[in-house]
Design a protein around this motif. Structure first.
Motif, short mmCIF file in Angstrom:
data_model
loop_
_atom_site.label_atom_id
_atom_site.label_comp_id
_atom_site.label_asym_id
_atom_site.label_seq_id
_atom_site.Cartn_x
_atom_site.Cartn_y
_atom_site.Cartn_z
N TYR A 132 49.48 50.31 68.58
CA TYR A 132 49.80 50.98 69.67
C TYR A 132 49.76 49.90 70.75
N LEU A 133 50.89 49.66 71.51
CA LEU A 133 51.05 48.83 72.79
C LEU A 133 50.85 49.42 73.75
N SER A 134 49.83 48.86 74.87
CA SER A 134 49.67 49.48 76.29
C SER A 134 50.62 48.68 77.26
N PRO A 135 50.72 49.37 78.51
CA PRO A 135 51.60 48.28 79.49
C PRO A 135 50.77 46.96 79.43
N SER A 136 49.59 46.77 79.12
CA SER A 136 49.09 45.28 79.36
C SER A 136 49.38 44.42 78.55
N HIS A 137 50.00 44.75 77.12
CA HIS A 137 50.19 44.09 76.27
C HIS A 137 51.55 43.40 75.96
N TYR A 138 51.63 42.12 75.55
CA TYR A 138 52.71 41.35 75.37
C TYR A 138 53.59 42.31 74.47
N HIS A 139 54.97 42.48 74.87
CA HIS A 139 55.83 43.56 74.45
C HIS A 139 57.02 43.06 73.39
N ARG A 140 56.93 41.90 72.76
CA ARG A 140 57.92 41.58 71.93
C ARG A 140 57.53 41.57 70.48
N ILE A 141 58.34 41.94 69.65
CA ILE A 141 57.99 42.29 68.23
C ILE A 141 58.36 41.45 67.44
N HIS A 142 57.65 40.98 66.29
CA HIS A 142 57.67 39.88 65.48
C HIS A 142 57.81 40.40 63.92
N SER A 143 58.22 39.79 62.97
CA SER A 143 58.36 40.20 61.83
C SER A 143 56.88 40.07 61.03
N PRO A 144 56.81 40.96 60.40
CA PRO A 144 55.22 40.81 59.68
C PRO A 144 55.23 40.21 58.55
N VAL A 145 56.48 40.03 57.79
CA VAL A 145 56.70 39.48 56.44
C VAL A 145 57.85 38.50 56.46
N ASP A 146 57.90 37.89 55.29
CA ASP A 146 59.26 37.20 55.06
C ASP A 146 60.00 38.58 54.18
N GLY A 147 61.09 38.52 54.51
CA GLY A 147 61.99 39.45 53.75
C GLY A 147 63.51 39.49 54.10
N THR A 148 64.33 40.68 53.43
CA THR A 148 65.74 40.72 53.87
C THR A 148 65.59 42.27 54.51
N ILE A 149 66.50 42.45 55.38
CA ILE A 149 66.87 43.40 56.26
C ILE A 149 67.97 44.31 55.45
N ILE A 150 67.56 45.65 55.04
CA ILE A 150 68.51 46.33 54.11
C ILE A 150 69.48 47.13 55.20
N ARG A 151 68.73 47.81 55.98
CA ARG A 151 69.57 48.58 57.01
C ARG A 151 68.74 48.90 58.27
N GLN A 152 69.39 49.09 59.49
CA GLN A 152 68.68 49.51 60.63
C GLN A 152 69.53 50.73 61.15
N TRP A 153 68.56 51.60 61.80
CA TRP A 153 69.14 52.98 62.15
C TRP A 153 68.12 53.69 63.43
N LYS A 154 68.74 54.60 64.34
CA LYS A 154 68.10 54.84 65.40
C LYS A 154 68.10 56.43 65.26
N LEU A 155 67.00 57.00 65.65
CA LEU A 155 66.96 58.40 65.70
C LEU A 155 66.34 58.89 67.07
N GLY A 156 66.24 60.16 67.54
CA GLY A 156 65.56 60.76 68.53
C GLY A 156 66.48 60.32 69.77
N ALA A 157 66.00 60.87 71.04
CA ALA A 157 66.64 60.63 72.03
C ALA A 157 65.39 60.27 73.24
N LEU A 158 64.93 61.44 73.88
CA LEU A 158 63.94 61.37 74.88
C LEU A 158 62.63 60.92 74.14
N SER A 159 61.44 60.64 75.19
CA SER A 159 60.02 60.37 74.43
C SER A 159 59.09 60.68 75.37
N TYR A 160 57.93 61.21 74.61
CA TYR A 160 56.75 61.64 75.19
C TYR A 160 55.97 60.61 75.08
N PRO A 161 54.75 60.21 75.73
CA PRO A 161 53.78 59.28 75.96
C PRO A 161 53.26 59.05 74.58
#
Length: 264
Positions: A132-161
């Motif tokens: 979980y990231l709060s508003p106080s945290h650095y907001h950039r996301i980095h890769s947790p591993v060495d690997g190869t991206i297979i695919r990327q996709w989006k789901l959902g629309a609006l968001s709850y907290p």
């Protein structure tokens, strides 16, 4: 009753017009006077930032701030899996009944989180982390591993907290909020990096080009506090020894991967 009131309040305030207005305001110079109070309220560490507070043009610029080189060090062990974000390790564990995990009294099914039974199949009986990231945290996301991206996709629309209240009383925000999923191949097994949007400023931007990922390399950023869920195929993760509700930083070792030399 508390759940109904919380959801009603969110549904009244969380719609496209409100989100659009907040997004526009946060990206305008009208928000600049709020930068210093925001930094004070959330105790941001200015000494870590790549530039001084006075140099940020608006709140969004501050939200997606970069850090000075060397402020975060990525664990170099070949076997290590590291945190992709600065945040709080809210929860981790084995998936129950092949696809389920439980957070704040709500049961999540990764089929719903990933969109289909087919997408969830590689992760049955696997392992998960919730960061979980709060508003106080650095907001950039980095890769947790060495690997190869297979695919990327989006789901959902609006968001709850996705804070404590949202996880308790929202409509399963981790699997229904807007989310961007990156699936990665690691030594023939799979890892899903699920980036979950937060209420109103509901933006996740990719910054990485190409399919090859290096551990610690930047992938994307959130425009506000949010959550990352990591899903590991069974047998990929081992030696997890971290306490829940513990602060973690980008590049910090979270566990070991049962890695072999990667083959195509």
């Amino acid at each position: 009753m508390k759940t109904m009131l919380f959801r009603s309040f969110i549904e009244l305030t969380n719609h496209r017009l409100t989100s659009s207005m907040l997004r526009c305001f946060s990206r305008s110079k009208l928000s600049k006077p709020l930068i210093k109070p925001f930094a004070t309220t959330f105790q941001l560490k200015e000494f870590e930032m790549s530039k001084a507070l006075s140099e940020y043009e608006h709140l969004h610029d501050l939200f997606i701030r970069e850090l000075k080189p060397g402020v975060r060090v990525t664990d170099k062990e070949h076997q290590s899996m590291v945190s992709p974000v600065d945040g709080v390790l809210a929860q981790s564990g084995n998936l129950d009944n092949e696809t389920l995990f439980h957070v704040k009294g709500q049961t999540y099914n990764i089929e719903e989180m990933l969109g289909t039974q087919e997408a969830a199949k590689p992760y049955q009986n696997g392992y998960y982390f919730i960061l979980y990231l709060s508003p106080s945290h650095y907001h950039r996301i980095h890769s947790p591993v060495d690997g190869t991206i297979i695919r990327q996709w989006k789901l959902g629309a609006l968001s709850y907290p996705v804070n404590d209240m949202g996880l308790r009383y929202g409509k399963k925000p981790l699997s229904r909020n807007y989310r961007l999923i990156t699936e990665v191949k690691v030594d023939g097994k799979q890892l899903a990096i699920v980036k979950v949007g937060a209420m109103n400023i509901n933006t996740i931007e990719l910054t990485h080009e190409g399919n090859s990922l290096k551990k610690g390399e930047e992938m994307a950023y959130f425009s506000f506090g949010s959550t990352v869920v990591l899903l590991f195929e069974h047998g990929l993760i081992s030696d997890v020894d971290l306490k829940e509700n513990k602060e973690v930083m980008v590049g910090q070792k979270l566990a070991n991967l049962d890695r072999k030399e990667e083959t195509s």
